[in-house]
Design a protein around this motif. Structure first.
Motif, short mmCIF file in Angstrom:
data_model
loop_
_atom_site.label_atom_id
_atom_site.label_comp_id
_atom_site.label_asym_id
_atom_site.label_seq_id
_atom_site.Cartn_x
_atom_site.Cartn_y
_atom_site.Cartn_z
N THR A 153 0.85 -1.19 0.00
CA THR A 153 0.00 0.00 0.00
C THR A 153 0.88 1.24 0.00
O THR A 153 1.96 1.25 0.59
CB THR A 153 -0.91 0.05 1.24
OG1 THR A 153 -0.11 0.03 2.40
CG2 THR A 153 -1.87 -1.13 1.28
N TYR A 190 -0.13 7.30 2.25
CA TYR A 190 -0.98 8.43 1.86
C TYR A 190 -0.40 9.76 2.31
O TYR A 190 -0.45 10.75 1.58
CB TYR A 190 -2.39 8.25 2.45
CG TYR A 190 -3.24 7.27 1.68
CD1 TYR A 190 -4.15 7.72 0.76
CD2 TYR A 190 -3.12 5.90 1.87
CE1 TYR A 190 -4.95 6.84 0.05
CE2 TYR A 190 -3.89 5.01 1.17
CZ TYR A 190 -4.81 5.48 0.26
OH TYR A 190 -5.57 4.61 -0.45
N ALA A 216 -2.60 8.64 -4.61
CA ALA A 216 -2.31 7.53 -3.70
C ALA A 216 -3.46 6.52 -3.71
O ALA A 216 -3.23 5.30 -3.68
CB ALA A 216 -2.07 8.05 -2.29
N TRP A 217 -4.70 7.00 -3.75
CA TRP A 217 -5.85 6.11 -3.77
C TRP A 217 -5.88 5.29 -5.06
O TRP A 217 -6.17 4.08 -5.02
CB TRP A 217 -7.13 6.92 -3.63
CG TRP A 217 -8.36 6.06 -3.62
CD1 TRP A 217 -8.82 5.29 -2.59
CD2 TRP A 217 -9.27 5.87 -4.70
NE1 TRP A 217 -9.96 4.65 -2.96
CE2 TRP A 217 -10.27 4.99 -4.25
CE3 TRP A 217 -9.34 6.38 -5.98
CZ2 TRP A 217 -11.31 4.60 -5.07
CZ3 TRP A 217 -10.39 5.98 -6.79
CH2 TRP A 217 -11.37 5.10 -6.33
N ASP A 273 -3.28 2.67 -4.76
CA ASP A 273 -3.73 1.66 -3.81
C ASP A 273 -4.71 0.69 -4.47
O ASP A 273 -4.62 -0.52 -4.28
CB ASP A 273 -4.38 2.33 -2.60
CG ASP A 273 -4.73 1.35 -1.50
OD1 ASP A 273 -3.98 0.36 -1.34
OD2 ASP A 273 -5.73 1.59 -0.79
N ARG A 274 -5.64 1.20 -5.25
CA ARG A 274 -6.61 0.33 -5.95
C ARG A 274 -5.91 -0.57 -6.96
O ARG A 274 -6.28 -1.73 -7.12
CB ARG A 274 -7.68 1.15 -6.65
CG ARG A 274 -8.60 1.94 -5.73
CD ARG A 274 -9.49 1.05 -4.89
NE ARG A 274 -8.88 0.83 -3.58
CZ ARG A 274 -9.06 -0.23 -2.81
NH1 ARG A 274 -9.84 -1.19 -3.17
NH2 ARG A 274 -8.47 -0.34 -1.65
N ALA A 328 -4.15 -3.33 -5.11
CA ALA A 328 -5.06 -4.29 -4.48
C ALA A 328 -5.35 -5.46 -5.40
O ALA A 328 -5.65 -6.57 -4.95
CB ALA A 328 -6.35 -3.59 -4.08
#
Length: 155
Positions: free
Chosen positions: A29, A32, A90-91, A94-95, A98
């Motif tokens: 991850t 953030y 960052a999101w 992260d996705r 994942a």
């Protein structure tokens, strides 16, 4: 990975050990806070550069106008927008990470030591709940007594 010879190993008679196998997901991850901080700095610097590159403003008479408050506002807006864009980046990362998550089997071991020696030192049998309570006529400790200045004074 051997333990050092002087480390305390739990005795089999005085410990209870539980082992469980569990399924867990492992993935990377992004941090953030780091993305948002970098975005804030880039946004503030970009706003300062854009505001500084603008030609000086003049009023209707042709005299120059002080635009420093606008520069400060632009830097603050750039800072906030940079934080938002950094968080969004960052999101998104992260996705995407994942999707690469792996499921692994881990073994969890829980060891609980039974403290029979400590209970025996206090005079408590293994089945009893608590050691003896202090006597009712025990005087309070020195720290619990009110100080001379806190005691009520006579008339």
């Amino acid at each position: 990975m051997n333990a050092p010879a002087d480390s305390a190993q739990p005795d089999a008679a005085n410990s209870h050990e539980t082992r469980d196998d569990e399924q867990m997901q492992v993935r990377r991850t992004p941090r953030y806070g780091a993305f948002m901080a970098i975005g804030a700095v880039i946004g503030a610097v970009a706003a300062w550069l854009i505001s500084s590159a603008m030609p000086p403003s003049t009023d209707a008479n042709g005299t120059p106008v002080d635009t420093s408050p606008v520069l400060g506002l632009a830097i603050v807006v750039g800072f906030v927008l940079g934080v938002a864009v950094g968080g969004l980046v960052a999101w998104i990362i992260d996705r995407s990470l994942a999707k690469r998550a792996r499921t692994v089997t881990v073994e969890r071991t829980e060891v609980r030591e039974i403290e029979t020696d400590a209970l025996a030192d206090e005079g408590v049998e293994a089945g009893s709940a608590q050691p003896e309570s202090p006597t009712a006529d025990a005087r309070p400790a020195e720290d619990d007594r009110p100080a001379e200045d806190d005691r009520p004074r006579g008339a």
